[in-house]
Write a protein that holds these residues in place. Structure first.
Motif, PDB file in Angstrom:
ATOM      1  N   LEU A   1       1.164  -1.370   0.250  1.00  0.00           N
ATOM      2  CA  LEU A   1       0.253   0.092   0.285  1.00  0.00           C
ATOM      3  C   LEU A   1       1.226   1.739   0.262  1.00  0.00           C
ATOM      4  CD1 LEU A   1      -2.929  -1.009   2.653  1.00  0.00           C
ATOM      5  CD2 LEU A   1      -3.068  -0.670   0.575  1.00  0.00           C
ATOM      6  N   VAL A   2       2.126   1.325   0.750  1.00  0.00           N
ATOM      7  CA  VAL A   2       2.981   2.524   0.858  1.00  0.00           C
ATOM      8  C   VAL A   2       2.959   2.837  -0.871  1.00  0.00           C
ATOM      9  CG1 VAL A   2       4.148   2.145   3.127  1.00  0.00           C
ATOM     10  CG2 VAL A   2       4.858   0.685   1.311  1.00  0.00           C
ATOM     11  N   VAL A   3       3.248   2.375  -0.984  1.00  0.00           N
ATOM     12  CA  VAL A   3       3.622   2.802  -2.750  1.00  0.00           C
ATOM     13  C   VAL A   3       2.339   3.361  -3.520  1.00  0.00           C
ATOM     14  CG1 VAL A   3       4.277   1.473  -5.568  1.00  0.00           C
ATOM     15  CG2 VAL A   3       5.051   0.532  -3.500  1.00  0.00           C
ATOM     16  N   SER A   4       1.353   3.057  -3.129  1.00  0.00           N
ATOM     17  CA  SER A   4       0.289   4.006  -3.601  1.00  0.00           C
ATOM     18  C   SER A   4       0.387   4.817  -3.134  1.00  0.00           C
ATOM     19  CB  SER A   4      -1.368   3.510  -3.749  1.00  0.00           C
ATOM     20  OG  SER A   4      -1.466   2.293  -4.809  1.00  0.00           O
ATOM     21  N   GLU A   5       0.074   4.936  -1.852  1.00  0.00           N
ATOM     22  CA  GLU A   5       0.373   5.863  -1.000  1.00  0.00           C
ATOM     23  C   GLU A   5       0.912   7.074  -1.362  1.00  0.00           C
ATOM     24  OE1 GLU A   5      -1.183   3.874   2.836  1.00  0.00           O
ATOM     25  OE2 GLU A   5       1.185   5.062   2.966  1.00  0.00           O
ATOM     26  N   ALA A   6       2.682   6.512  -1.336  1.00  0.00           N
ATOM     27  CA  ALA A   6       3.390   7.797  -2.399  1.00  0.00           C
ATOM     28  C   ALA A   6       3.456   7.873  -3.248  1.00  0.00           C
ATOM     29  CB  ALA A   6       4.691   7.348  -2.093  1.00  0.00           C
ATOM     30  N   LEU A   7       2.712   7.674  -4.575  1.00  0.00           N
ATOM     31  CA  LEU A   7       2.338   8.237  -5.678  1.00  0.00           C
ATOM     32  C   LEU A   7       0.928   9.104  -6.162  1.00  0.00           C
ATOM     33  CD1 LEU A   7       2.565   4.446  -7.357  1.00  0.00           C
ATOM     34  CD2 LEU A   7       3.832   6.146  -8.383  1.00  0.00           C
ATOM     35  N   TRP A   8      -0.224   8.095  -4.759  1.00  0.00           N
ATOM     36  CA  TRP A   8      -0.984   9.429  -4.792  1.00  0.00           C
ATOM     37  C   TRP A   8      -0.461  10.805  -4.430  1.00  0.00           C
ATOM     38  CZ3 TRP A   8      -6.135  10.095  -6.647  1.00  0.00           C
ATOM     39  CH2 TRP A   8      -6.689  10.968  -5.606  1.00  0.00           C
ATOM     40  N   LYS A   9       0.283  11.400  -3.462  1.00  0.00           N
ATOM     41  CA  LYS A   9       1.149  12.001  -3.543  1.00  0.00           C
ATOM     42  C   LYS A   9       2.258  12.590  -4.272  1.00  0.00           C
ATOM     43  CE  LYS A   9      -0.236  10.478   1.257  1.00  0.00           C
ATOM     44  NZ  LYS A   9       0.267   9.444   2.309  1.00  0.00           N
ATOM     45  N   ARG A  10       2.423  12.015  -5.346  1.00  0.00           N
ATOM     46  CA  ARG A  10       2.424  12.836  -6.200  1.00  0.00           C
ATOM     47  C   ARG A  10       3.935  12.490  -6.477  1.00  0.00           C
ATOM     48  NH1 ARG A  10      -0.332  15.534  -9.888  1.00  0.00           N
ATOM     49  NH2 ARG A  10      -2.468  16.813  -9.217  1.00  0.00           N
TER      50      ARG A  10
ATOM     51  N   ARG B   1       8.665  16.168 -11.519  1.00  0.00           N
ATOM     52  CA  ARG B   1       7.078  16.527 -11.977  1.00  0.00           C
ATOM     53  C   ARG B   1       6.336  16.239 -12.519  1.00  0.00           C
ATOM     54  NH1 ARG B   1       8.919  21.987 -11.257  1.00  0.00           N
ATOM     55  NH2 ARG B   1       9.925  21.885 -12.974  1.00  0.00           N
ATOM     56  N   SER B   2       6.454  15.370 -13.884  1.00  0.00           N
ATOM     57  CA  SER B   2       5.552  14.963 -14.846  1.00  0.00           C
ATOM     58  C   SER B   2       5.519  13.290 -14.393  1.00  0.00           C
ATOM     59  CB  SER B   2       6.215  14.717 -16.480  1.00  0.00           C
ATOM     60  OG  SER B   2       7.405  13.956 -16.051  1.00  0.00           O
ATOM     61  N   PHE B   3       6.228  12.627 -13.863  1.00  0.00           N
ATOM     62  CA  PHE B   3       5.726  11.176 -13.090  1.00  0.00           C
ATOM     63  C   PHE B   3       5.114  11.518 -12.164  1.00  0.00           C
ATOM     64  CE2 PHE B   3      10.164   8.196 -13.949  1.00  0.00           C
ATOM     65  CZ  PHE B   3      10.185   8.695 -15.101  1.00  0.00           C
ATOM     66  N   GLY B   4       4.822  12.483 -11.269  1.00  0.00           N
ATOM     67  CA  GLY B   4       4.284  12.895 -10.245  1.00  0.00           C
ATOM     68  C   GLY B   4       2.712  13.090 -10.434  1.00  0.00           C
ATOM     69  N   ASP B   5       3.394  13.416 -11.841  1.00  0.00           N
ATOM     70  CA  ASP B   5       1.168  14.120 -12.327  1.00  0.00           C
ATOM     71  C   ASP B   5       1.031  12.295 -12.688  1.00  0.00           C
ATOM     72  OD1 ASP B   5       1.449  16.349 -11.967  1.00  0.00           O
ATOM     73  OD2 ASP B   5       1.712  16.723 -14.130  1.00  0.00           O
ATOM     74  N   ASN B   6       1.811  11.097 -13.364  1.00  0.00           N
ATOM     75  CA  ASN B   6       1.356  10.551 -13.870  1.00  0.00           C
ATOM     76  C   ASN B   6       0.901   8.756 -12.827  1.00  0.00           C
ATOM     77  OD1 ASN B   6       1.798  10.921 -16.701  1.00  0.00           O
ATOM     78  ND2 ASN B   6       4.150  10.384 -16.615  1.00  0.00           N
ATOM     79  N   ALA B   7       2.249   9.246 -11.899  1.00  0.00           N
ATOM     80  CA  ALA B   7       1.439   8.879 -10.325  1.00  0.00           C
ATOM     81  C   ALA B   7      -0.396   8.966 -10.240  1.00  0.00           C
ATOM     82  CB  ALA B   7       2.135   8.818  -9.150  1.00  0.00           C
ATOM     83  N   ARG B   8      -0.269  10.260  -9.511  1.00  0.00           N
ATOM     84  CA  ARG B   8      -1.786  10.202  -9.048  1.00  0.00           C
ATOM     85  C   ARG B   8      -2.601   9.949  -9.779  1.00  0.00           C
ATOM     86  NH1 ARG B   8      -3.453  12.890  -5.024  1.00  0.00           N
ATOM     87  NH2 ARG B   8      -5.706  14.012  -5.099  1.00  0.00           N
ATOM     88  N   GLU B   9      -2.991  10.188 -10.918  1.00  0.00           N
ATOM     89  CA  GLU B   9      -3.744   9.539 -12.001  1.00  0.00           C
ATOM     90  C   GLU B   9      -3.556   7.684 -12.373  1.00  0.00           C
ATOM     91  OE1 GLU B   9      -6.354  11.184 -13.487  1.00  0.00           O
ATOM     92  OE2 GLU B   9      -5.066  12.609 -12.427  1.00  0.00           O
ATOM     93  N   HIS B  10      -2.729   7.805 -12.155  1.00  0.00           N
ATOM     94  CA  HIS B  10      -3.051   5.698 -11.815  1.00  0.00           C
ATOM     95  C   HIS B  10      -2.989   5.353 -10.336  1.00  0.00           C
ATOM     96  CE1 HIS B  10      -0.942   2.082 -13.709  1.00  0.00           C
ATOM     97  NE2 HIS B  10      -0.800   2.154 -12.151  1.00  0.00           N
TER      98      HIS B  10
END
Ligand code: UDP
Length: 410
Positions: free
Chosen positions: A322-331, A378-387
């Motif tokens: 879960l920690v992976v999605s938690e971080a990705l959600w926060k970009r 920054r762009s990885f962070g945006d992709n992360a949030r959408e994923h």
């Protein structure tokens, strides 16, 4: 068995992050289950991903009108030492499985099962810790389907342990795994359901500037004026904090001001944690840029995941992570290993990088690639949030679970 105390949830709180169709589907499934009473069973109320999920799923189902209880097993360290060995054995680490361990498991699970007195229409038992309760529950509630939700990475189990748990699986009507590769236990029906994070909790909600500043102060002497790479994990050999330390040292050769935050807690059902924490803290003691942080409140974990430049999850086995999605959600981009549920979440070259779990130097190189390129982060962070928005938020998981309940109760 005891019920943990839970805070309320309202489905309305998810409207801002969930498509309308999904919320409508959720409501219609809940309507179909309006007369059903559901029981969740697991072995700890706090710490680790399963407790985290249940703290959200259970109140949300109640808010939707599906009467849902959660009971946590009563057990002592002897039992948790056995179930930790089971967890390790099922994830491929051969430890002896003695007659005494088998007997402890049988006794404790049977005693807990004997305490369940209420009537339920369906039981959802989580993880191997609960399996020994199922036979007795099946006798007590012969009409209630039993669903077993396995959160463990079962790609490479030790035979002895797989045989041991398989002896308890007869009463299961439906088994749920986080990936098809984990479906090593036979059941009349099997589903794959990805876990999810809850976007409205203290851990995951958005924080305003003032809140972030407060949390920054709590994290002092860690400084966000210099680069920070972070891992948030229980202290557990599978989470490979030592591998993360190696990767950090490689990265620090290129980025000398780099800091590493290793935040971890001890789950209530994990007696190994303290020992490993001490070893990690010992290993890090000579480097003032390594911060070993324990038992941080959720808002502080939230800020740490948000403010870090890169999050690392280089687990050797990982049911989902879960920690992976938690971080990705926060970009925050994640460098994660190609293990268990991590590749479902990390899209290599889009929201982070995937690395071989045994390759600490390349993990370090990938950390450097991200640290040296603000635009890429920054762009990885945006992709992360959408994923994460599409795949790994709570309403999607609750839809998947309620669909299984409706099918089983039809
Ligand atoms: N966690 C936490 N504090 C810590 C370490 C972990 O709150 O110090 C939380 C983390 O944020 C996540 C959960 O515990 O929500 C861990 O879930 P995951 O699926 O990543 O791993 P598990 O512990 O279940 O193997």
């Amino acid at each position: 068995m005891h019920p943990p105390s839970l805070s309320n949830r309202s489905i309305e709180a998810y409207a801002a992050v969930t498509e309308r169709d999904r919320l409508e589907r959720l409501r219609s499934l809940a309507d179909a289950l309006a007369d059903a009473r559901i029981l969740h069973l697991n072995s700890t109320a706090t710490g680790g991903g399963v407790a985290e999920l249940l703290r959200s799923i259970v109140p949300l189902c109640n808010d939707l009108g599906v009467e849902t209880d959660w009971l946590v097993m009563d057990a002592d360290d002897d039992f948790f030492e056995v179930t930790k060995a089971m967890h390790n054995g099922l994830q491929g680490n051969a430890e002896p499985l003695t007659e005494e361990m088998r007997a402890t498991y049988r006794e404790v699970t049977e005693a807990n099962a004997a305490e369940i007195e209420d009537e339920y229409d369906l039981v959802l038992a989580h993880d191997p810790q609960t399996l020994g309760m199922l036979e007795r529950l099946d006798e007590r509630l012969p009409d209630a389907p039993i669903v077993w939700r396995c959160h463990v990475d079962l790609t490479d189990p030790v035979d002895d342990y797989l045989a041991f748990v398989s002896a308890y699986t007869d009463p299961i009507d439906h088994a749920i795994f986080s990936r098809s590769a984990y479906a090593a236990v036979d059941a009349p029906a099997t589903s794959i359901v990805y876990p999810s994070i809850d976007p409205v909790t203290e851990k995951n909600r958005s924080l305003d500037e003032g809140e972030l500043a407060t949390e920054r102060d709590h994290l002092d002497p860690l400084s966000f004026d210099a680069p920070v790479v972070t891992q948030v994990s229980r202290f557990d050999p599978w989470k490979d904090q030592f591998g993360t330390l190696k990767a950090y040292r490689t990265a620090k050769e290129e980025v000398p001001e780099l800091q590493l935050a290793l935040a971890g807690g001890m789950a209530g059902d994990d007696p190994e944690g303290l020992e490993l924490y001490e070893q990690v803290a010992d290993e890090a003691v000579d480097d003032p840029d390594v911060h070993v942080l324990t038992d941080l409140p959720d808002a502080t974990i939230n800020a740490l995941q948000r403010l870090s430049d890169v999050v690392v999850q280089k687990s050797l086995r990982e049911g989902f992570g879960l920690v992976v999605s938690e971080a990705l959600w926060k970009r925050t981009p994640v460098v994660g290993s190609t293990v268990g549920g991590i590749p479902l979440q990390v899209e290599d070259g889009r929201n982070g990088y995937l690395v071989d779990p045994d390759d600490a130097p390349s993990t370090g190189d990938r950390i450097v690639d991200l640290l040296e390129d603000d635009e890429r982060r920054r762009s990885f962070g945006d992709n992360a949030r959408e994923h994460v928005r599409e795949r790994f938020l709570l309403p999607r998981q609750v839809v998947d679970l309620l669909e299984i309940f409706v099918t089983e109760l039809a």
